[in-house]
Design an enzyme around this catalytic site. Structure first.
Site, PDB file in Angstrom:
ATOM      1  N   ILE A 203      17.680   2.506 -43.736  1.00 14.56           N
ATOM      2  CA  ILE A 203      18.060   3.910 -43.565  1.00 14.56           C
ATOM      3  C   ILE A 203      18.927   4.417 -44.705  1.00 14.56           C
ATOM      4  CG2 ILE A 203      17.773   4.054 -41.061  1.00 14.56           C
ATOM      5  CD1 ILE A 203      20.681   3.417 -40.696  1.00 14.56           C
ATOM      6  N   GLY A 204      19.288   3.545 -45.619  1.00 13.54           N
ATOM      7  CA  GLY A 204      20.073   4.038 -46.744  1.00 13.54           C
ATOM      8  C   GLY A 204      20.305   2.979 -47.793  1.00 13.54           C
ATOM      9  N   LYS A 205      20.662   3.438 -48.977  1.00 12.94           N
ATOM     10  CA  LYS A 205      20.983   2.518 -50.065  1.00 12.94           C
ATOM     11  C   LYS A 205      22.242   2.994 -50.743  1.00 12.94           C
ATOM     12  CE  LYS A 205      16.773   0.310 -51.394  1.00 12.94           C
ATOM     13  NZ  LYS A 205      15.626   0.129 -52.174  1.00 12.94           N
ATOM     14  N   GLY A 206      23.024   2.059 -51.232  1.00 17.35           N
ATOM     15  CA  GLY A 206      24.243   2.449 -51.947  1.00 17.35           C
ATOM     16  C   GLY A 206      24.545   1.444 -53.028  1.00 17.35           C
ATOM     17  N   PHE A 208      26.658  -0.853 -52.982  1.00 14.38           N
ATOM     18  CA  PHE A 208      26.969  -2.169 -52.425  1.00 14.38           C
ATOM     19  C   PHE A 208      25.731  -2.913 -51.955  1.00 14.38           C
ATOM     20  CE2 PHE A 208      27.106   1.292 -49.502  1.00 14.38           C
ATOM     21  CZ  PHE A 208      26.158   0.888 -48.595  1.00 14.38           C
ATOM     22  N   GLY A 209      24.647  -2.183 -51.590  1.00 13.14           N
ATOM     23  CA  GLY A 209      23.480  -2.817 -50.984  1.00 13.14           C
ATOM     24  C   GLY A 209      22.707  -1.839 -50.133  1.00 13.14           C
ATOM     25  N   GLU A 210      22.280  -2.269 -48.960  1.00 16.28           N
ATOM     26  CA  GLU A 210      21.422  -1.431 -48.128  1.00 16.28           C
ATOM     27  C   GLU A 210      21.978  -1.266 -46.722  1.00 16.28           C
ATOM     28  OE1 GLU A 210      18.047  -3.955 -48.179  1.00 16.28           O
ATOM     29  OE2 GLU A 210      17.273  -3.149 -50.074  1.00 16.28           O
ATOM     30  N   VAL A 211      21.541  -0.171 -46.064  1.00 15.85           N
ATOM     31  CA  VAL A 211      21.882   0.007 -44.657  1.00 15.85           C
ATOM     32  C   VAL A 211      20.595   0.004 -43.838  1.00 15.85           C
ATOM     33  CG1 VAL A 211      23.034   1.442 -42.934  1.00 15.85           C
ATOM     34  CG2 VAL A 211      23.883   1.399 -45.283  1.00 15.85           C
ATOM     35  N   ASP A 325      37.930   7.361 -50.235  1.00 15.62           N
ATOM     36  CA  ASP A 325      36.589   7.788 -50.651  1.00 15.62           C
ATOM     37  C   ASP A 325      35.980   8.706 -49.602  1.00 15.62           C
ATOM     38  OD1 ASP A 325      34.384   8.045 -52.281  1.00 15.62           O
ATOM     39  OD2 ASP A 325      33.440   6.171 -51.647  1.00 15.62           O
TER      40      ASP A 325
END
Ligand SMILES: *[C@@H]1O[C@H](CO)[C@@H](O)[C@H](O)[C@H]1NC(C)=O
Length: 495
Positions: A203-206, A208-211, A325
């Site tokens: 459901i997401g990427k950032g 740090f990695g993935e969600v 943040d």
């Protein structure tokens, strides 16, 4: 990998202090490292007799060998046999430990074989008994405090108790919060939960990695998977989420942290509540909000931030925490239209007793677009914890602006935009932001027509008071929460 996990557990036990320097000791059998060693435990110096010869030993003792606490076996002396000294300062075992009191070296010793056996067997037997009692006490102690410690106690009986088949996550978390720890599930339960999650979709990427969205016993959970390079971020975020008393309806509910070793790499998981609306950023892009919806979002975000910032004194208290943040992408929207603040990986905690911050805060972290003027021009006083709170408030003001633009009052609302969308490009540099925010002192535009609606007027006023160049002049989260609570009563908003 077991060693690595133990090390992690120890770091957790010691708190962030352990992230600092290790203890250095003299070491008699460390030729390779220049007769020195490093440890997280104690330095030890010992003098004893073997076959009539005096021996001197200096070594490091790791923290996990310092059992039982207070009187570790490794630090015991045995009269006439062994004289031992443990200490906790760099090179403190450089001393000469006096020789054991009874004379064993003398050839004219009057000890016969029977006495010898008695003298040797006696202390050895005593040591064994002590060891057994100690191990028993230690384990007992461990179990009693397992919910506060990150040691990996995988006790199937307890597991069973906690994870009875019909229990949902809500039940588990409820059990936990009523059993008094208030910080999170016991570690072995976290692990068991994490290892029985079935991942469903990304459901997401950032950075740090993935969600991922995952399923656990029929319910949805969110799983943030860190790349192994990001071990420190994983550890830090898990650590912050497990701060005692952090749980709050407007802070993302933490469920479990797990580091799974699959042989080639370590998977680092952080499991939390799942919210199908996703982030406030996604939500505002997709929907406009009513006045009531806007107040709900704004008030709940302020409540979450106020709780995060607040220090609660006492043994069951919590330290003040600054987010560092805050932005619409790091706030989630719950089904009931309220916010939950997430992504605590960059947060800092305040230790009020010593008036220090729990990690060395680096100058400029966070998202450039949301950085407060004092962060951009590096004038922020990092020794003072309140400065970080003030920087959070500036960012909250920008989030409010994003929400208020989407408020549908009298049939008008604007399209979604990021703050400063009209003034900087899509990935602004610090320099671009600094010129704009510090030099030109520009802020997002608060439209005049907001004045005709009480709620929008109040929101506009709050924003301006969040955006002062002087951090100390800004509103506090608690003040904003009170103002919005009042507004919600006036506007008859059901929270
Ligand atoms: C202990 O280590 C320190 C630093 O390396 C050294 O100066 C000192 O001589 C050592 N002491 C002994 C007894 O070896």
């Amino acid at each position: 990998m077991a060693l690595k996990e133990i090390a992690l557990a120890l770091v957790a036990l010691l708190g962030s202090a352990a992230l600092g320097d290790a203890l250095r000791c003299n070491c008699t059998n460390c030729e390779k490292t220049g007769y020195e060693c490093e440890t997280d435990g104690a330095c030890m110096a010992s003098t004893y007799y073997i076959q009539g010869k005096e021996q001197h030993v200096r070594i490091c003792i790791n923290r996990d060998n310092l059992v039982p606490p207070g009187q570790p076996f490794y630090c015991l002396s045995a009269e006439g046999l062994l004289n031992t000294h443990c200490c906790y300062l760099d090179y403190c075992n450089s001393i000469e430990v006096p020789v054991p009191t009874k004379d064993w070296s003398g050839s004219g010793s009057s000890w016969g074989p029977v006495e010898l056996v008695a003298v040797i067997a006696g202390p050895v037997f005593l040591l064994c008994v002590l060891l057994m009692v100690g191990v028993f006490l230690f384990q007992y102690h461990q179990r009693a405090y397992s919910h506060r410690q990150r040691l990996e106690v995988e006790d199937p009986s307890c597991d069973h108790l906690y994870l009875a088949k019909d229990k949902t996550l809500q039940d588990l978390i409820y059990d936990m919060s009523t059993s008094g720890s208030g910080s999170g599930l016991p570690l072995f339960v976290q692990r068991t939960v994490a290892r029985t999650i079935v991942l469903q979709e990304i459901i997401g990427k950032g950075r740090f990695g993935e969600v991922w969205r995952g399923k656990w016993r029929g319910g949805d959970v969110a799983v943030k998977i860190f790349s192994s390079r990001e071990e420190r971020s994983w550890f830090r975020e898990a650590e912050i989420y497990q701060t005692i008393m952090l749980r709050h309806e407007n802070i993302l509910g933490f469920i479990a942290a797990d580091n799974k070793d699959n042989g080639t790499w370590t998977q680092l998981w952080l499991v939390s509540d799942y919210h199908e609306h996703g982030s406030l950023f996604d939500y505002l892009n997709r929907y406009s909000v009513t006045i009531e919806g806007m107040i709900k979002l704004a008030l709940s975000a302020a409540s979450g931030l106020a709780h995060l910032h607040m220090e609660i004194l006492g043994t069951q208290g919590k330290p003040g925490i600054a987010h560092r943040d805050l932005k619409s992408k790091n706030i989630l929207v719950k089904k009931n239209g309220m916010c939950a603040i997430a992504d605590l990986g960059l947060a800092v905690r305040h230790e009020s007793i010593t008036d220090t911050i729990d990690i060395a805060p680096n100058q400029r972290v966070g998202t450039k677009r949301y950085m407060a003027p004092e962060v951009l021009d590096e004038t922020i006083n990092m020794k003072h914890f309140d400065s970080f709170k003030c920087a959070d408030i500036y960012a909250l003001g920008l989030v409010y602006w994003e929400i208020a633009r989407r408020c549908n009052a009298g049939g008008i609302h604007e399209e979604y935009q990021l703050p400063y969308y009209d003034l900087v490009p899509s990935d602004p540099s610090i320099e671009e932001m600094r010129k704009l925010v510090c030099d030109q002192k520009l802020r997002p535009n608060v439209p005049n027509w907001w004045q005709s609606y009480e709620s929008l007027r109040v929101m506009g006023k709050i924003m301006r008071e969040c955006w002062y160049a002087n951090g100390a002049a800004r509103l506090t989260a608690l003040r904003i929460k009170k103002t919005l609570s009042q507004l919600s009563v006036e506007e008859d908003v059901k929270m």
